[in-house]
Design an enzyme around this catalytic site. Structure first.
Site: not given
Length: 373
Positions: A103-104, A159, A65-66, A214, A47, A60, A230, A141
């Site tokens: 995929l849920g 996110d 959550q995946t 991170c 993408w 997106e 940071c 988001y």
DNA sequence: AAGCCGGGGCC
DNA sequence: GGCCCAGGCTT
């Protein structure tokens, strides 16, 4: 011990929540460091390599959550079958769900198709986050991600990655009840930091940094382009942030039935309006047939016992080989959701991910048993 | 604000 | 086994 270089102003702990107290210059340096790092470290994803509004939206939705590695094969298959909004809008929902199988969060697929229906009839695409928020399955988001990437809208993505980065930059000890609460708390900060000249790249850079540097555990602070901004990275303990309240876990036992008749298997299909797994098939819960958990006598011998998690539930599913008592029929009343599915149609229906695996597994085992006998 | 929705990766 | 992930919807 050499003195650490610390570019940060001294902050009171109580002032850390809403906005990072950077000077104008620090904000500009922050953006410059981030945007200089991004093109040198961005990963090549389909993408990104071949971007379009449609591909951005699909990615997106799948990425909600995946994780990326899970999404990649689904994305490629999806694009071959549903190459644009028009095709997706005109597809059968069952076909759409079939391509989402495993995929849920199946409502994502239904919402994505509904979104395609709304957009494919339009002359021009909406370009603002507010307009995208009106579409099904699009929250704060996704609206920010799509419009900043596709149209350069000045909307900041918040996110899990961004929360992790910003909470570490703050060394924020505030305990949030969940990631959503943390995201809301950091919305203003993320907006203040967003580079107005390149919002799409800025957002993707933040998420890429969260995904590749991170880390939640063992972050690569020594190579981080934002280290000088940071607090946790310089002197604190990055792994301690963000602070999220522990979730309650509930354990559940679910007895399920492996019920065969001739060349069919008894399955349960959730109603189209069900909150969970709408229109999807699973092996029937024994309670649907009035059977109790633990009553192995009437449930039959155990074929399979598996554990899995669904959000905060820790579920143990035990599959029994069930034979209805003589003279007693399996009650297929209308609306029960119970259906006899011929074995040669099993591949055409959509099961939940684990049940797809278990059914395939048990069918194969029966095949072997047959050829042995 | 709280509860709910899947599945997989990783420690 | 616990926690997290390119969240959003319903109540």
């Amino acid at each position: 011990m050499p003195e650490r270089h610390n570019a940060l102003p001294e902050l009171e702990p109580s002032s850390l929540l809403a906005v990072i107290e950077f000077t104008e210059t620090q904000v500009k340096n922050f953006r410059r460091s981030l945007l200089s790092w991004y093109p040198r470290h961005r990963r090549a994803f389909p993408w990104r390599e071949e971007p379009s509004l449609y591909r951005t939206v699909v990615s997106e939705f799948m990425l909600q959550q995946t994780q990326v590695s899970t999404v990649l094969p689904y994305f490629e298959r999806w694009m071959k079958r549903f190459p644009d909004f028009e095709t997706l809008a005109n597809a059968r929902e069952s076909d759409v769900l079939k391509h989402w199988e495993g995929l849920g969060y199946y409502n994502r697929a239904r919402n994505l198709r509904r979104l395609a229906e709304k957009l494919s009839g339009r002359k021009s695409m909406p370009e603002t986050p507010e307009a995208w928020r009106e579409l099904p399955g699009v929250g704060p988001y996704t609206a920010a991600a799509v419009t900043s990437i596709a149209f350069g809208a000045r909307a900041a993505c918040v996110d899990g990655n961004v929360v992790r980065i910003l909470s570490r930059i703050h060394s924020d000890d505030t305990e949030f009840r969940d990631g959503g609460a943390a995201a809301r708390a950091y919305t203003a900060t993320a907006a203040a930091l967003l580079d107005p000249a390149r919002p799409g790249d800025h957002n993707q850079a933040m998420m890429e940094l969260g995904a590749t540097v991170c880390f939640r555990t063992k972050p690569l602070c020594t190579t981080c382009p934002l280290l000088r901004f940071c607090r946790a990275g310089q002197g604190g303990d990055p792994e301690k942030h963000p602070v999220l309240a522990a979730k309650k876990v509930t354990r559940v036992e679910v007895p399920r039935l492996w019920c065969r008749r001739d060349n069919s298997l008894l399955l349960h299909r959730a109603s189209g309006t069900a909150r969970r797994l709408a229109d999807l098939y699973e092996l029937p819960d024994a309670q649907l047939l009035g059977l109790e958990a633990g009553d192995t006598e009437s449930l039959g011998p155990i074929l399979l016992r598996r554990k899995r998690s669904i959000t905060r539930y820790r579920i143990t599913e035990t599959i029994h080989r069930y034979s209805p008592p003589r003279g007693r029929k399996v009650p297929l009343s209308a609306g029960s959701g119970l259906e006899w599915i011929p074995l040669d149609r099993l591949n055409g229906i959509t099961l939940s991910g684990p049940h797809r695996k278990w059914v395939d597994e048990l069918i194969a085992a029966e095949g072997e048993a047959d050829s042995d006998g």
